[in-house]
Design an enzyme around this catalytic site. Structure first.
Site, PDB file in Angstrom:
ATOM      1  N   ASN A   9      -1.345  -0.397   1.438  1.00 47.53           N
ATOM      2  CA  ASN A   9      -0.818  -1.748   1.227  1.00 47.53           C
ATOM      3  C   ASN A   9       0.635  -1.726   1.706  1.00 47.53           C
ATOM      4  O   ASN A   9       1.490  -1.128   1.049  1.00 47.53           O
ATOM      5  CB  ASN A   9      -0.900  -2.097  -0.267  1.00 47.53           C
ATOM      6  CG  ASN A   9      -0.208  -3.411  -0.589  1.00 47.53           C
ATOM      7  OD1 ASN A   9       0.194  -4.149   0.313  1.00 47.53           O
ATOM      8  ND2 ASN A   9      -0.067  -3.691  -1.869  1.00 47.53           N
ATOM      9  N   TRP A  10       0.865  -2.356   2.833  1.00 43.79           N
ATOM     10  CA  TRP A  10       2.212  -2.301   3.431  1.00 43.79           C
ATOM     11  C   TRP A  10       3.181  -3.263   2.762  1.00 43.79           C
ATOM     12  O   TRP A  10       4.377  -3.246   3.065  1.00 43.79           O
ATOM     13  CB  TRP A  10       2.127  -2.593   4.936  1.00 43.79           C
ATOM     14  CG  TRP A  10       1.377  -1.547   5.722  1.00 43.79           C
ATOM     15  CD1 TRP A  10       0.829  -0.386   5.239  1.00 43.79           C
ATOM     16  CD2 TRP A  10       1.105  -1.557   7.134  1.00 43.79           C
ATOM     17  NE1 TRP A  10       0.241   0.318   6.266  1.00 43.79           N
ATOM     18  CE2 TRP A  10       0.392  -0.379   7.437  1.00 43.79           C
ATOM     19  CE3 TRP A  10       1.400  -2.465   8.165  1.00 43.79           C
ATOM     20  CZ2 TRP A  10      -0.029  -0.073   8.732  1.00 43.79           C
ATOM     21  CZ3 TRP A  10       0.969  -2.164   9.457  1.00 43.79           C
ATOM     22  CH2 TRP A  10       0.265  -0.974   9.726  1.00 43.79           C
ATOM     23  N   HIS A  94      -3.066  -8.475  -6.824  1.00 44.57           N
ATOM     24  CA  HIS A  94      -2.093  -7.375  -6.934  1.00 44.57           C
ATOM     25  C   HIS A  94      -1.076  -7.740  -8.016  1.00 44.57           C
ATOM     26  O   HIS A  94      -0.731  -8.908  -8.183  1.00 44.57           O
ATOM     27  CB  HIS A  94      -1.392  -7.149  -5.587  1.00 44.57           C
ATOM     28  CG  HIS A  94      -0.579  -5.886  -5.584  1.00 44.57           C
ATOM     29  ND1 HIS A  94       0.663  -5.822  -6.153  1.00 44.57           N
ATOM     30  CD2 HIS A  94      -0.850  -4.644  -5.117  1.00 44.57           C
ATOM     31  CE1 HIS A  94       1.123  -4.578  -6.035  1.00 44.57           C
ATOM     32  NE2 HIS A  94       0.230  -3.845  -5.408  1.00 44.57           N
ATOM     33  N   GLU A  96       1.960  -7.611  -8.107  1.00 44.35           N
ATOM     34  CA  GLU A  96       3.130  -8.365  -7.619  1.00 44.35           C
ATOM     35  C   GLU A  96       2.785  -9.838  -7.409  1.00 44.35           C
ATOM     36  O   GLU A  96       3.654 -10.708  -7.542  1.00 44.35           O
ATOM     37  CB  GLU A  96       3.652  -7.689  -6.331  1.00 44.35           C
ATOM     38  CG  GLU A  96       4.326  -6.356  -6.679  1.00 44.35           C
ATOM     39  CD  GLU A  96       4.215  -5.255  -5.635  1.00 44.35           C
ATOM     40  OE1 GLU A  96       3.877  -5.561  -4.471  1.00 44.35           O
ATOM     41  OE2 GLU A  96       4.462  -4.082  -5.988  1.00 44.35           O
ATOM     42  N   GLU A 164      -4.060  -0.114 -10.829  1.00 38.54           N
ATOM     43  CA  GLU A 164      -2.667   0.169 -10.505  1.00 38.54           C
ATOM     44  C   GLU A 164      -1.805  -0.129 -11.728  1.00 38.54           C
ATOM     45  O   GLU A 164      -1.407  -1.286 -11.952  1.00 38.54           O
ATOM     46  CB  GLU A 164      -2.205  -0.709  -9.337  1.00 38.54           C
ATOM     47  CG  GLU A 164      -3.025  -0.524  -8.083  1.00 38.54           C
ATOM     48  CD  GLU A 164      -2.245  -0.946  -6.844  1.00 38.54           C
ATOM     49  OE1 GLU A 164      -2.055  -0.094  -5.974  1.00 38.54           O
ATOM     50  OE2 GLU A 164      -1.814  -2.106  -6.757  1.00 38.54           O
ATOM     51  N   GLY A 170       5.755   2.008  -7.254  1.00 33.68           N
ATOM     52  CA  GLY A 170       7.073   2.086  -6.632  1.00 33.68           C
ATOM     53  C   GLY A 170       8.116   2.764  -7.496  1.00 33.68           C
ATOM     54  O   GLY A 170       9.305   2.703  -7.201  1.00 33.68           O
ATOM     55  N   SER A 209       2.420   5.061  -6.828  1.00 31.95           N
ATOM     56  CA  SER A 209       3.159   6.269  -6.413  1.00 31.95           C
ATOM     57  C   SER A 209       2.244   7.407  -5.938  1.00 31.95           C
ATOM     58  O   SER A 209       2.533   8.578  -6.182  1.00 31.95           O
ATOM     59  CB  SER A 209       4.091   6.744  -7.528  1.00 31.95           C
ATOM     60  OG  SER A 209       5.043   5.734  -7.834  1.00 31.95           O
ATOM     61  N   GLY A 230       0.974   2.463  -1.540  1.00 32.46           N
ATOM     62  CA  GLY A 230       2.057   1.566  -1.126  1.00 32.46           C
ATOM     63  C   GLY A 230       3.029   2.281  -0.211  1.00 32.46           C
ATOM     64  O   GLY A 230       2.768   2.488   0.974  1.00 32.46           O
ATOM     65  N   GLY A 231       4.163   2.695  -0.766  1.00 29.84           N
ATOM     66  CA  GLY A 231       5.247   3.273   0.033  1.00 29.84           C
ATOM     67  C   GLY A 231       4.809   4.377   0.995  1.00 29.84           C
ATOM     68  O   GLY A 231       5.227   4.395   2.161  1.00 29.84           O
TER      69      GLY A 231
HETATM   70  O1  LIG Z   1       1.270  -1.242  -5.361  1.00 33.29           O
HETATM   71  C1  LIG Z   1       0.835  -0.260  -4.788  1.00 33.29           C
HETATM   72  C2  LIG Z   1      -0.250  -0.378  -3.811  1.00 33.29           C
HETATM   73  O2  LIG Z   1      -0.852  -1.633  -3.859  1.00 33.29           O
HETATM   74  C3  LIG Z   1       1.407   1.082  -5.044  1.00 33.29           C
HETATM   75  O3  LIG Z   1       2.667   1.141  -4.483  1.00 33.29           O
HETATM   76  P1  LIG Z   1       3.439   2.551  -4.401  1.00 33.29           P
HETATM   77  O4  LIG Z   1       2.451   3.538  -3.801  1.00 33.29           O
HETATM   78  O5  LIG Z   1       4.619   2.303  -3.524  1.00 33.29           O
HETATM   79  O6  LIG Z   1       3.787   2.910  -5.803  1.00 33.29           O
END
Ligand SMILES: O=C(CO)COP(=O)(O)O
Length: 248
Positions: A9-10, A94, A96, A164, A170, A209, A230-231
């Site tokens: 997930n960018w 998600h 967010e 998640e 993050g 993470s 994510g990252g």
């Molecule tokens: O929200 C995420 C993937 O959708 C996870 O993000 P991180 O891997 O950066 O913690």
């Protein structure tokens, strides 16, 4: 056996130039034949991604979509537009989106119904906040998120769940493999009580993470079928190592 899925997930990252270089890094990876792969760039990079990744074995997905099919909804992107762009999957709910756009279960249920109708695989994201975990409410929160989006759907074809925990996103704080496994087992058990879901065949991804250094242990858990990254998905070499971990 469930086939592992590793999806990146960018989020809201990248430029035409940086996405080009990430895509070229991805196309140089040695693809594991036993793992399904996907990346979810921002809407504006979807065409760039599908053009570069066609035939690579890496599917392209979107991070969100509208619950309605078309019309006067300024700024929104419909699921059929995603199909037209070559997407195979879409993230739904998600954390967010839930937090910054106040997306609730009823809306997410509508989005899910829309994308399934069009043949897109929905990746429903669930997870509790730190406060909810500390209060002992994690399972209840996740259970409500699952039932809120999945009950009374006429089809759930292609459904994937991503667990998640919000406190692990993050933050560098990963759930321990045992914490993640316990929640995945709970989710699979809950899915078994929802009509139209084959709990044993549904892939449950862990997200929060994930990196090469913790992926092997997470993927060793019996109910963890891959990751939503994510990252670490913004670095093709690191993403490649996570794929290798899923290939075993
Ligand atoms: O929200 C995420 C993937 O959708 C996870 O993000 P991180 O891997 O950066 O913690």
């Amino acid at each position: 056996m469930r086939r592992p899925l590793v999806a990146g997930n960018w989020k809201m990252n990248g430029s035409i130039a940086s996405v080009d270089s990430l895509l070229s890094g991805l196309s140089q990876l040695k693809m594991a034949k036993t793992v399904d792969l996907a990346v979810c760039p921002s809407f504006v990079f979807l065409q760039q991604a599908t053009a570069a990744l066609t035939g690579s074995g890496i599917k392209v997905g979107a991070q969100d979509c509208s619950p309605v099919s078309d019309g006067a909804y300024t700024g929104d992107i419909s699921a059929s537009m995603l199909v037209d762009q070559g997407c195979a999957l879409v993230l739904i709910g998600h954390s967010e989106r839930r937090e910054y756009h106040q997306e609730g279960d009823a809306l997410l249920a509508e989005k899910l119904a829309t994308v399934v109708t069009l043949g897109l695989a929905p990746v429903l994201c669930v997870g509790e906040t730190r406060e909810q975990r500390e209060a002992g409410d994690a399972e209840q929160v996740v259970g409500e998120q699952l039932r809120g989006a999945l009950m009374n759907q006429s089809s759930l074809e292609g459904l994937v769940i991503a667990y998640e925990p919000v406190w692990a996103i993050g933050t560098g704080l990963t759930a321990t493999p045992e914490q993640a496994q316990a929640m995945h087992a709970y989710i699979r058990n809950e899915l078994a009580s929802i009509e139209g879901v084959s709990a044993n065949e549904t892939r449950l991804l862990y997200g929060g993470s994930v990196k090469a250094a913790n992926a092997v242990e997470l993927f060793a858990q019996p109910d963890i079928d891959g990751a939503l990254v994510g990252g670490a998905a913004l670095d093709a070499v690191e993403f490649g190592k996570i794929i290798d971990a899923a290939a075993g």
